[in-house]
Design a protein around this motif. Sequence first.
Motif, PDB file in Angstrom:
ATOM      1  N   GLU A   1      -6.888 -14.072   2.853  1.00 18.40           N
ATOM      2  CA  GLU A   1      -5.851 -14.958   3.397  1.00 18.40           C
ATOM      3  C   GLU A   1      -4.519 -14.776   2.677  1.00 18.40           C
ATOM      4  OE1 GLU A   1      -7.231 -18.982   3.292  1.00 18.40           O
ATOM      5  OE2 GLU A   1      -8.564 -18.685   4.993  1.00 18.40           O
ATOM      6  N   THR A   2      -4.394 -13.690   1.920  1.00 19.16           N
ATOM      7  CA  THR A   2      -3.175 -13.453   1.151  1.00 19.16           C
ATOM      8  C   THR A   2      -2.353 -12.343   1.782  1.00 19.16           C
ATOM      9  OG1 THR A   2      -4.319 -14.113  -0.888  1.00 19.16           O
ATOM     10  CG2 THR A   2      -2.245 -12.920  -1.140  1.00 19.16           C
ATOM     11  N   TYR A   3      -1.085 -12.666   2.073  1.00 19.27           N
ATOM     12  CA  TYR A   3      -0.110 -11.689   2.552  1.00 19.27           C
ATOM     13  C   TYR A   3       0.475 -11.020   1.321  1.00 19.27           C
ATOM     14  CZ  TYR A   3       4.469 -10.072   4.218  1.00 19.27           C
ATOM     15  OH  TYR A   3       5.588  -9.321   4.502  1.00 19.27           O
ATOM     16  N   LEU A   4       0.506  -9.696   1.318  1.00 15.35           N
ATOM     17  CA  LEU A   4       1.043  -8.946   0.187  1.00 15.35           C
ATOM     18  C   LEU A   4       2.119  -7.990   0.675  1.00 15.35           C
ATOM     19  CD1 LEU A   4      -2.496  -8.566  -0.673  1.00 15.35           C
ATOM     20  CD2 LEU A   4      -1.024  -8.924  -2.635  1.00 15.35           C
ATOM     21  N   GLN A   5       3.227  -7.976  -0.050  1.00 15.83           N
ATOM     22  CA  GLN A   5       4.298  -7.028   0.244  1.00 15.83           C
ATOM     23  C   GLN A   5       4.734  -6.424  -1.089  1.00 15.83           C
ATOM     24  OE1 GLN A   5       8.340  -8.192   1.779  1.00 15.83           O
ATOM     25  NE2 GLN A   5       7.475  -7.173   3.581  1.00 15.83           N
ATOM     26  N   MET A   6       4.435  -5.158  -1.260  1.00 17.80           N
ATOM     27  CA  MET A   6       4.738  -4.441  -2.495  1.00 17.80           C
ATOM     28  C   MET A   6       5.963  -3.575  -2.257  1.00 17.80           C
ATOM     29  SD  MET A   6       2.283  -1.640  -4.387  1.00 17.80           S
ATOM     30  CE  MET A   6       1.100  -2.812  -5.029  1.00 17.80           C
ATOM     31  N   ASP A   7       6.907  -3.594  -3.211  1.00 13.80           N
ATOM     32  CA  ASP A   7       8.097  -2.766  -3.060  1.00 13.80           C
ATOM     33  C   ASP A   7       8.457  -2.094  -4.376  1.00 13.80           C
ATOM     34  OD1 ASP A   7      10.386  -4.510  -4.434  1.00 13.80           O
ATOM     35  OD2 ASP A   7       9.156  -5.865  -3.241  1.00 13.80           O
ATOM     36  N   SER A   8       9.027  -0.905  -4.251  1.00 15.03           N
ATOM     37  CA  SER A   8       9.499  -0.169  -5.419  1.00 15.03           C
ATOM     38  C   SER A   8      10.539   0.847  -4.990  1.00 15.03           C
ATOM     39  CB  SER A   8       8.349   0.560  -6.116  1.00 15.03           C
ATOM     40  OG  SER A   8       8.846   1.286  -7.230  1.00 15.03           O
ATOM     41  N   SER A   9      11.518   1.057  -5.852  1.00 19.04           N
ATOM     42  CA  SER A   9      12.494   2.128  -5.654  1.00 19.04           C
ATOM     43  C   SER A   9      12.267   3.251  -6.650  1.00 19.04           C
ATOM     44  CB  SER A   9      13.921   1.583  -5.819  1.00 19.04           C
ATOM     45  OG  SER A   9      14.205   0.682  -4.790  1.00 19.04           O
ATOM     46  N   PHE A  10      11.244   3.098  -7.488  1.00 12.04           N
ATOM     47  CA  PHE A  10      10.977   4.076  -8.538  1.00 12.04           C
ATOM     48  C   PHE A  10       9.659   4.817  -8.352  1.00 12.04           C
ATOM     49  CE2 PHE A  10      13.813   0.953 -10.412  1.00 12.04           C
ATOM     50  CZ  PHE A  10      14.785   1.757 -10.974  1.00 12.04           C
ATOM     51  N   LEU A  11       8.696   4.186  -7.690  1.00  9.78           N
ATOM     52  CA  LEU A  11       7.375   4.779  -7.539  1.00  9.78           C
ATOM     53  C   LEU A  11       7.244   5.483  -6.193  1.00  9.78           C
ATOM     54  CD1 LEU A  11       5.205   1.796  -8.831  1.00  9.78           C
ATOM     55  CD2 LEU A  11       6.205   3.660 -10.149  1.00  9.78           C
ATOM     56  N   SER A  12       6.417   6.492  -6.159  1.00  7.53           N
ATOM     57  CA  SER A  12       6.149   7.182  -4.900  1.00  7.53           C
ATOM     58  C   SER A  12       5.166   6.352  -4.066  1.00  7.53           C
ATOM     59  CB  SER A  12       5.542   8.564  -5.175  1.00  7.53           C
ATOM     60  OG  SER A  12       4.212   8.410  -5.679  1.00  7.53           O
ATOM     61  N   LYS A  13       5.038   6.726  -2.813  1.00 11.77           N
ATOM     62  CA  LYS A  13       4.070   6.059  -1.931  1.00 11.77           C
ATOM     63  C   LYS A  13       2.682   6.151  -2.545  1.00 11.77           C
ATOM     64  CE  LYS A  13       2.392   8.266   1.411  1.00 11.77           C
ATOM     65  NZ  LYS A  13       1.954   9.055   2.506  1.00 11.77           N
ATOM     66  N   ASP A  14       2.290   7.329  -3.028  1.00  9.99           N
ATOM     67  CA  ASP A  14       0.952   7.507  -3.593  1.00  9.99           C
ATOM     68  C   ASP A  14       0.735   6.649  -4.832  1.00  9.99           C
ATOM     69  OD1 ASP A  14       0.332   9.298  -1.572  1.00  9.99           O
ATOM     70  OD2 ASP A  14       0.820  11.066  -2.776  1.00  9.99           O
ATOM     71  N   GLU A  15       1.758   6.522  -5.675  1.00 10.16           N
ATOM     72  CA  GLU A  15       1.635   5.677  -6.868  1.00 10.16           C
ATOM     73  C   GLU A  15       1.494   4.210  -6.476  1.00 10.16           C
ATOM     74  OE1 GLU A  15       4.171   8.202 -10.180  1.00 10.16           O
ATOM     75  OE2 GLU A  15       5.273   7.121  -8.612  1.00 10.16           O
ATOM     76  N   MET A  16       2.262   3.793  -5.464  1.00 10.73           N
ATOM     77  CA  MET A  16       2.162   2.408  -5.001  1.00 10.73           C
ATOM     78  C   MET A  16       0.766   2.128  -4.439  1.00 10.73           C
ATOM     79  SD  MET A  16       5.918   1.923  -3.247  1.00 10.73           S
ATOM     80  CE  MET A  16       5.583   0.277  -2.606  1.00 10.73           C
ATOM     81  N   VAL A  17       0.246   3.049  -3.644  1.00 13.09           N
ATOM     82  CA  VAL A  17      -1.085   2.873  -3.057  1.00 13.09           C
ATOM     83  C   VAL A  17      -2.144   2.845  -4.152  1.00 13.09           C
ATOM     84  CG1 VAL A  17      -2.839   3.937  -1.577  1.00 13.09           C
ATOM     85  CG2 VAL A  17      -0.456   3.806  -0.811  1.00 13.09           C
ATOM     86  N   GLU A  18      -2.002   3.691  -5.158  1.00 15.68           N
ATOM     87  CA  GLU A  18      -2.943   3.721  -6.272  1.00 15.68           C
ATOM     88  C   GLU A  18      -3.015   2.351  -6.960  1.00 15.68           C
ATOM     89  OE1 GLU A  18      -3.643   6.130 -10.494  1.00 15.68           O
ATOM     90  OE2 GLU A  18      -2.160   6.874  -9.061  1.00 15.68           O
ATOM     91  N   ILE A  19      -1.866   1.749  -7.187  1.00 16.46           N
ATOM     92  CA  ILE A  19      -1.824   0.423  -7.812  1.00 16.46           C
ATOM     93  C   ILE A  19      -2.369  -0.632  -6.838  1.00 16.46           C
ATOM     94  CG2 ILE A  19      -0.299  -1.414  -8.672  1.00 16.46           C
ATOM     95  CD1 ILE A  19       1.461   0.855  -9.858  1.00 16.46           C
ATOM     96  N   ALA A  20      -1.977  -0.549  -5.567  1.00 12.99           N
ATOM     97  CA  ALA A  20      -2.430  -1.526  -4.562  1.00 12.99           C
ATOM     98  C   ALA A  20      -3.945  -1.583  -4.471  1.00 12.99           C
ATOM     99  CB  ALA A  20      -1.833  -1.196  -3.193  1.00 12.99           C
ATOM    100  N   LYS A  21      -4.587  -0.443  -4.611  1.00 15.96           N
ATOM    101  CA  LYS A  21      -6.038  -0.391  -4.512  1.00 15.96           C
ATOM    102  C   LYS A  21      -6.744  -1.077  -5.678  1.00 15.96           C
ATOM    103  CE  LYS A  21      -6.430   3.581  -1.493  1.00 15.96           C
ATOM    104  NZ  LYS A  21      -6.903   4.955  -1.309  1.00 15.96           N
ATOM    105  N   THR A  22      -5.980  -1.444  -6.734  1.00 15.31           N
ATOM    106  CA  THR A  22      -6.594  -2.120  -7.886  1.00 15.31           C
ATOM    107  C   THR A  22      -6.350  -3.624  -7.861  1.00 15.31           C
ATOM    108  OG1 THR A  22      -4.730  -1.958  -9.452  1.00 15.31           O
ATOM    109  CG2 THR A  22      -6.196  -0.028  -9.270  1.00 15.31           C
ATOM    110  N   LEU A  23      -5.705  -4.142  -6.817  1.00 11.46           N
ATOM    111  CA  LEU A  23      -5.433  -5.583  -6.747  1.00 11.46           C
ATOM    112  C   LEU A  23      -6.739  -6.346  -6.533  1.00 11.46           C
ATOM    113  CD1 LEU A  23      -2.393  -4.653  -6.289  1.00 11.46           C
ATOM    114  CD2 LEU A  23      -2.175  -6.848  -5.203  1.00 11.46           C
ATOM    115  N   ARG A  24      -6.995  -7.279  -7.429  1.00  3.82           N
ATOM    116  CA  ARG A  24      -8.203  -8.108  -7.370  1.00  3.82           C
ATOM    117  C   ARG A  24      -7.824  -9.543  -7.623  1.00  3.82           C
ATOM    118  NH1 ARG A  24      -9.533  -3.797  -5.804  1.00  3.82           N
ATOM    119  NH2 ARG A  24     -10.979  -2.346  -6.669  1.00  3.82           N
TER     120      ARG A  24
END
Length: 155
Positions: free
Chosen positions: A132-155
């Motif tokens: 039930e949580t809406y998440l919006q991740m943003d970065s101007s420094f990280l690549s798409k792959d780095e952002m996805v790598e971090i997103a996959k660790t959200l618990r």
Amino acid sequence: MISSIGLAKEMKYNHDSITIEEVKKEVDFQVLIPEKIPSEWSLEIKTYEHNDRNMETIRLHYMDSTDENVMLGIEERKVSEKEIRQLEEEFSSRYKINVNGVEAYYQEWANSGRKLNEIRIGGGLLTWIQGETYLQMDSSFLSKDEMVEIAKTLR
């Protein structure tokens, strides 16, 4: 760029930020935190009220070691069934990625790849709903792959 993503042992907070534990007591949605982030980053949590409700939206700002740049921002809030349908329609044209078993939508910044003050702009916006949580991740420094790598660790 991320030099290495490691398991966050103890989060360093900055600017007298409210803590994750304090936020969890005040919101009516599951607060999700990345388990793996660079150890040199610190965390500042911003809270936002809407319609006289306490902490309806939170933003996690992961700052670089100099405390000058927000390396990664994550907005979180509770989402309704109606909003889920609206978001799916709105984001249907974005690049789709699987994050933790759900469909996430990625959009690169319009100025991605350009330099600003000798720093190459990267990243973009990664949006998804986890439970039930809406998440919006943003970065101007990280690549798409780095952002996805971090997103996959959200618990």
